[in-house]
Design an enzyme around this catalytic site. Structure first.
Site, PDB file in Angstrom:
ATOM      1  CD  GLU A  89      -3.004   0.730   2.449  1.00 26.34           C
ATOM      2  OE1 GLU A  89      -3.961  -0.293   2.222  1.00 26.34           O
ATOM      3  OE2 GLU A  89      -2.621   1.162   3.547  1.00 26.34           O
ATOM      4  N   GLY A 218     -25.057  45.831  -5.501  1.00 25.47           N
ATOM      5  CA  GLY A 218     -25.666  44.492  -5.935  1.00 25.47           C
ATOM      6  C   GLY A 218     -25.145  43.788  -7.126  1.00 25.47           C
ATOM      7  N   GLY A 219     -24.912  42.578  -6.634  1.00 26.79           N
ATOM      8  CA  GLY A 219     -24.116  41.600  -7.758  1.00 26.79           C
ATOM      9  C   GLY A 219     -22.584  42.001  -8.001  1.00 26.79           C
ATOM     10  CE  LYS A 222     -23.377  43.498  -1.251  1.00 24.84           C
ATOM     11  NZ  LYS A 222     -23.619  43.785  -2.670  1.00 24.84           N
ATOM     12  CB  THR A 223     -23.088  36.743  -1.018  1.00 24.89           C
ATOM     13  OG1 THR A 223     -23.993  37.866  -0.909  1.00 24.89           O
ATOM     14  CG2 THR A 223     -23.791  35.300  -0.636  1.00 24.89           C
TER      15      THR A 223
END
Length: 636
Positions: A89, A218-219, A222-223
């Site tokens: 192995e 937005g877009g 950030k997330t």
């Protein structure tokens, strides 16, 4: 035709980790504890649970499992080398390790590295029976090679305490796995530096409570950035909770915040039975409590949720991400004070509205930076072509898409997915359509910031999007104030909500906004009557304005108008303006009729002659207020 996405150039593995060990030494103690610790951290691990007989050859199935594992942990114990199975192995493991796709780590459980390297002492004794076997040379080479690798030695780590030793192994493996995931996941294009910057700002090495805000339009990613940071460092904390869509959930129902409190507490304590039963904005509290505590706890209100979070969260070092926050009440319910949390805890807040962070006394605020052209073309190509750069023949068209997206990740992903598999003519047609019809998914995301504005701030935003973008800040304020708006506060609110930017320096500042936000604002004005510009509240397209004025199609719907003309004579313009009863802002760039326009406008609207006559060649704009509350902007 543009190709469909192909598989990643990076090999994917069935197992994260393959455990190699001598069963009789460690199966029911160390390896068992290590295996369960790996499983708890969602590290997919191969452990052979069959009782291996001495001398038996390893199976093709086991060889396949070795080849299909990214990392190998080789647990060297006193009798490891007595098993020909283990040694075969090991030979296969080291063969895979020599490639760039696999990495082996030795763990020296009750032997020292030098014993394995030199095959001395206990290793020498158990190895003696193999000396006449054909594989003896390969086994010795594999043992020496493995012993020379960087790994972990129990005796010299955590004072020999197995629990802490295993935790050390887990932490280092998680770092490796997160690094790999970070590099191969398409959503992380251009994120590496950004993630490192946020982690540095978090100061994870300091024993205090730290809140950091990530703000942007937005877009803008950030997330994605917050999720990447969360995935990178969450293993360092005793409890963790990622609360998504705080704005949407808390606005959708009265039980939102309560639920998120519950989630965080349950996440931390590993008990899904928590129930906060109030009906007022509590679902967010419920979620937070659930993620963090995981105990069967009931509270009756948001206030009780706050009390519970403060009392229970201070016992654990936690990482909490509150994503897309838009109101101070949400922060007060989910992360009210620093003293709610145990020292070492970190709270990350993403928002479009900087004022929410300022009001909550968040000291560290970072702007999310949009993608560079190089990053954008890479992200777009991954969605459109399944690789990091455009295919031949689509380079120029891809460049047009990236220029249109202007660094906004959401637009890049949507356009890449939409154009994937389409031919050149379809690409050209799609790009032409964008000039008239904005991308719906991007507009929907961006409009959320506009919808949340108060009415007067909406008016200011639309004035900027349609007419005042690029204006010197002081001049824009003067125009807006002459229209009756509280312009200084208005522009500041728009800036804090990531709808505009104020660029320049203290001596010269101008009002700016992202191209897609400008597009969104103009689309709001046009979408109710797309084919009837005379019904729009703002007019800025020269051909449309000339047609409306020439044909006397003006209506009281029009509030603001900007145009340049050399075609229409002054009398036609004045007559055309006559029906615009609610017109409050008129911006004109004069052509050959400059002097005539001056005289006729003075007569028709009653402007203050002193100011108008001061408009000379050196003056680009002159602002005048007339008795009928119309503001004129003369561009000479």
């Amino acid at each position: 035709m543009a190709s469909s996405p192909t598989s990643s150039i990076h090999k994917s593995f069935k197992y994260d980790v393959f455990l190699s060990f001598r069963g009789e030494d460690t199966r029911t103690n160390f390896v068992d504890h290590l295996y369960h610790a790996l499983q708890q951290k969602s590290i997919h691990t191969y452990k052979d649970n069959e009782k291996i007989k001495k001398g038996k050859k390893i199976s093709d199935e086991l060889i396949g499992s070795i080849e299909d594992s990214k990392f190998y942990i080789i647990v060297f114990s006193k009798n490891y080398a007595s098993s020909s199975w283990c040694l075969d192995e090991l030979v296969k493991i080291m063969e895979c390790h020599r490639t760039t796709e696999h990495t082996a780590y030795p763990v020296f459980y009750d032997v020292e590295p030098s014993e394995v390297r030199k095959q001395s002492q206990t290793i020498k004794e158990v190895f003696a029976e193999h000396e006449k076997k054909e594989a003896d040379g390969k086994w010795r080479e594999a043992l020496k090679e493995a012993a020379d690798l960087a790994g972990w030695e129990l005796k010299n780590t955590a004072n020999g305490h197995e629990v802490e030793f295993i935790q050390k192994i887990i932490e280092e493996l998680l770092l490796e796995l997160r690094s790999i995931s970070f590099n191969i996941d398409e959503k992380f294009v251009g994120m590496e530096t950004r993630v490192k910057d946020v982690i540095l700002s978090l100061g994870t090495g300091f024993n205090d409570v730290h809140m950091i805000g990530i703000k942007g339009m937005g877009g803008g990613g950030k997330t994605t950035l917050a999720r990447a940071v969360f995935d990178q460092i969450s293993f360092q904390f005793e409890g963790k909770s990622f609360v998504e869509n705080v704005r949407e959930a808390s606005n959708a129902s009265f039980s939102g915040l309560k639920s998120f409190q519950n989630q965080v507490l349950s996440d931390v304590t590993n008990d899904r039975g928590i129930n906060i039963s109030s009906v007022y904005e509590g679902s967010l509290q419920k979620q937070v409590l659930s993620d963090v505590l995981n105990e069967d706890i009931r509270v009756s209100s948001i206030s009780d949720g706050k009390y519970l979070m403060k009392r229970r969260l201070r016992d654990k070092k936690v990482l909490v991400v509150l994503d897309d926050v838009d109101h101070i009440d949400q922060l007060e319910a989910l992360a009210g004070e620093l003293n709610w949390f145990k020292p070492g805890s970190r709270i990350i807040i993403t928002t479009r509205d900087e004022q929410v962070l300022v009001a909550h006394r968040v000291k560290f605020i970072r702007d999310v930076t949009l993608l560079s052209d190089k990053e954008a073309i890479c992200l777009f190509s991954r969605h459109a072509f399944g690789r990091d750069f455009p295919i031949q023949g689509f380079e120029d068209l891809s460049g047009q898409v990236v220029r249109y997206a202007a660094g906004l990740p959401l637009t890049i992903k949507v356009m890449g997915s939409f154009l994937c598999g389409k031919n050149e003519l379809e690409w050209v047609d799609a790009l032409k359509r964008l000039k008239k019809i904005p991308l719906a998914e991007t507009m929907k995301k961006l409009e959320l910031s506009y919808i949340g504005l108060e009415e007067d701030y909406k008016e200011i935003f639309l004035d900027v999007a349609c007419i005042l973008k690029g204006w010197q800040k002081d001049n824009a304020i003067k125009v807006l104030e002459s229209c009756g708006f509280h312009a200084r506060n208005g522009l500041r609110v728009l800036e804090q909500k990531s709808l505009i930017t104020i660029n320049g320096n203290s001596s010269y500042e101008w009002v700016d906004m992202h191209d897609h936000i400008e597009e969104m604002g103009r689309n709001i004005v046009r979408k109710l009557h797309p084919d009837k510009p005379h019904k729009h509240s703002r007019l800025w397209i020269n051909e449309e304005v000339e047609d409306i004025l020439a044909n006397e199609l003006g209506t009281k719907a029009t509030r603001c108008l900007q145009f340049y003309t050399e075609k229409l004579n002054p009398h036609t313009v004045i007559k055309g303006l006559g029906k615009m009863k609610e017109l409050r802002l008129l911006s004109m760039i004069f052509g050959i009729y400059l002097k005539h326009f001056k005289q006729i406008i003075l007569f028709h609207f009653g402007w203050m002659t002193a100011e108008l006559n001061n408009c000379g060649k050196g003056e680009k704009k002159r602002f005048l207020t007339s008795s009928n509350s119309l503001t004129l902007i003369v561009q000479c």
